[in-house]
Design a protein around this motif. Sequence first.
Motif, short mmCIF file in Angstrom:
data_model
loop_
_atom_site.label_atom_id
_atom_site.label_comp_id
_atom_site.label_asym_id
_atom_site.label_seq_id
_atom_site.Cartn_x
_atom_site.Cartn_y
_atom_site.Cartn_z
N ALA A 98 -5.73 0.32 3.48
CA ALA A 98 -6.28 0.34 2.13
C ALA A 98 -6.07 1.75 1.59
CB ALA A 98 -7.76 -0.03 2.12
N ASN A 137 -11.23 -0.11 -9.26
CA ASN A 137 -10.92 -0.92 -8.08
C ASN A 137 -10.04 -2.10 -8.48
OD1 ASN A 137 -12.33 -3.61 -6.46
ND2 ASN A 137 -11.20 -2.12 -5.29
N THR A 185 -11.96 -4.71 3.60
CA THR A 185 -11.41 -3.35 3.43
C THR A 185 -12.20 -2.58 2.38
OG1 THR A 185 -9.73 -4.21 1.89
CG2 THR A 185 -9.09 -3.92 4.19
N THR A 186 -12.66 -3.27 1.35
CA THR A 186 -13.51 -2.60 0.36
C THR A 186 -14.81 -2.16 0.99
OG1 THR A 186 -12.58 -3.94 -1.43
CG2 THR A 186 -14.68 -2.84 -1.85
N SER A 203 -7.83 -2.15 -2.53
CA SER A 203 -8.19 -2.89 -1.32
C SER A 203 -7.14 -3.95 -1.02
CB SER A 203 -9.58 -3.51 -1.48
OG SER A 203 -9.63 -4.30 -2.67
N THR A 204 -7.22 -4.55 0.18
CA THR A 204 -6.12 -5.41 0.61
C THR A 204 -6.53 -6.73 1.26
OG1 THR A 204 -6.01 -4.13 2.68
CG2 THR A 204 -4.50 -3.49 0.90
N GLU A 237 -9.26 -8.79 -0.51
CA GLU A 237 -10.28 -9.33 -1.41
C GLU A 237 -10.30 -10.84 -1.39
OE1 GLU A 237 -12.05 -10.96 -5.07
OE2 GLU A 237 -9.98 -11.14 -4.38
N HIS A 288 -7.34 -5.09 -6.18
CA HIS A 288 -6.85 -5.46 -4.85
C HIS A 288 -5.36 -5.78 -4.89
CE1 HIS A 288 -6.82 -9.91 -5.54
NE2 HIS A 288 -7.87 -9.68 -6.30
N ARG A 346 -4.84 -2.97 9.20
CA ARG A 346 -4.67 -3.25 7.76
C ARG A 346 -5.01 -2.00 6.96
NH1 ARG A 346 -4.84 -7.94 4.74
NH2 ARG A 346 -5.35 -9.12 6.64
N VAL A 387 0.84 -1.20 0.00
CA VAL A 387 0.00 0.00 0.00
C VAL A 387 0.87 1.25 0.00
CG1 VAL A 387 -1.60 1.38 1.38
CG2 VAL A 387 -2.05 -1.06 1.04
#
Length: 363
Positions: free
Chosen positions: A58, A74, A138-139, A129-130, A132, A76, A56, A34
């Motif tokens: 994002a 989007n 996170t999304t 996102s992180t 998925e 991941h 975590r 990230v």
Amino acid sequence: MGQYPGMNIDLDFFERMLRIPSVTADVAQVNRVVELVKDYLEAHGLFCAVETFNGRKALFASTTEGKRPDYLLNAHLDVVPASEAMFSPVREGDRMVGRGTVDCKGAAAVAARVLIDLKGKADVGAVFSTDEETGGETTLGMVERGYGASRLICIVDANPYSIVHAQKGSLTFRLTARGRGGHSSEPWMLENPIDRLMDGYLKLRAAWPAVTPDHWCDTMAATVVRAGQADNQVPDTAEMLVNIRFIEPGSEARIEALLRSATGLEVEVLNQTPPVFTDTSHPEMQRLRAVMAAKWPDRDVDFSQLHGATDSRHFIRLGVPVAVLGLVGGNAHCEGEWVDLRSMDEYAEVLETYLLQAQQETP
């Protein structure tokens, strides 16, 4: 590794992402990738915001400030586990081989390229996102914190040369059978829950509607069975996990009732996600299809449906069209995962063309 003639995607940046072993469970490595993406985009003048969910991270990045641009991409940044060698990407002609190439860091590199190219030209952002691979919390968190789009959301995490407009919902149930266990040498003294579990599941299979030829229907699959501890002992309980994929919103209660009536077992809902549907006649969906069809005139570019799940299930609540695209690649979640580098460039061009056209027609 650098660029090569005709390539617009930054391969050095792509390779640096791939070398970070951002397996979903490894929060430190996830946060590391990230920060890499954030630093890269900020260096190119993009607006960036990092959100944290139980440690975590994002990332949201955009050509303009604010949480809700006209358009949102989007991708991941987390990946499934792999051998150490898979985190040393290898270029093989027009292919890049390594974990995350097609699922889904290739898409992240495409999104980064689009944001950089359209800075000052279009109102577009991206959520990176992180988690998925384990459900996309996170999304969901980003959506709940106000990130979204006003006109269309585009997820790059499916098959190439089509636009996914619908995906099935998912239900996971635990079926539990109870009995009276004991020594396996005296079965007449016992009530074997394994027998009850097997009988109940066979009744469920018999009651479940047949799968249609195109497979766009509700499906059911047993995924986990647990019972017993020793080969000479009948247990007191036996359980099975069953995963249901369904197409009609609001089917959850009907499906649960069928499981209860057919099996006669205890039924517990473990998790559920809704189906996703976007009307293909929406002007934004038609515009995107037209751009893709013009780019690939020799392919039958059309709308499609997805049996699996993407993070579109979290975005659909925003009430704007959600389109799911995908790069050319293969062996996702396997050794030898690869992505076609040319397709990354082509999809960046498609998205930029679409977004520029759409921006010009903004009322």
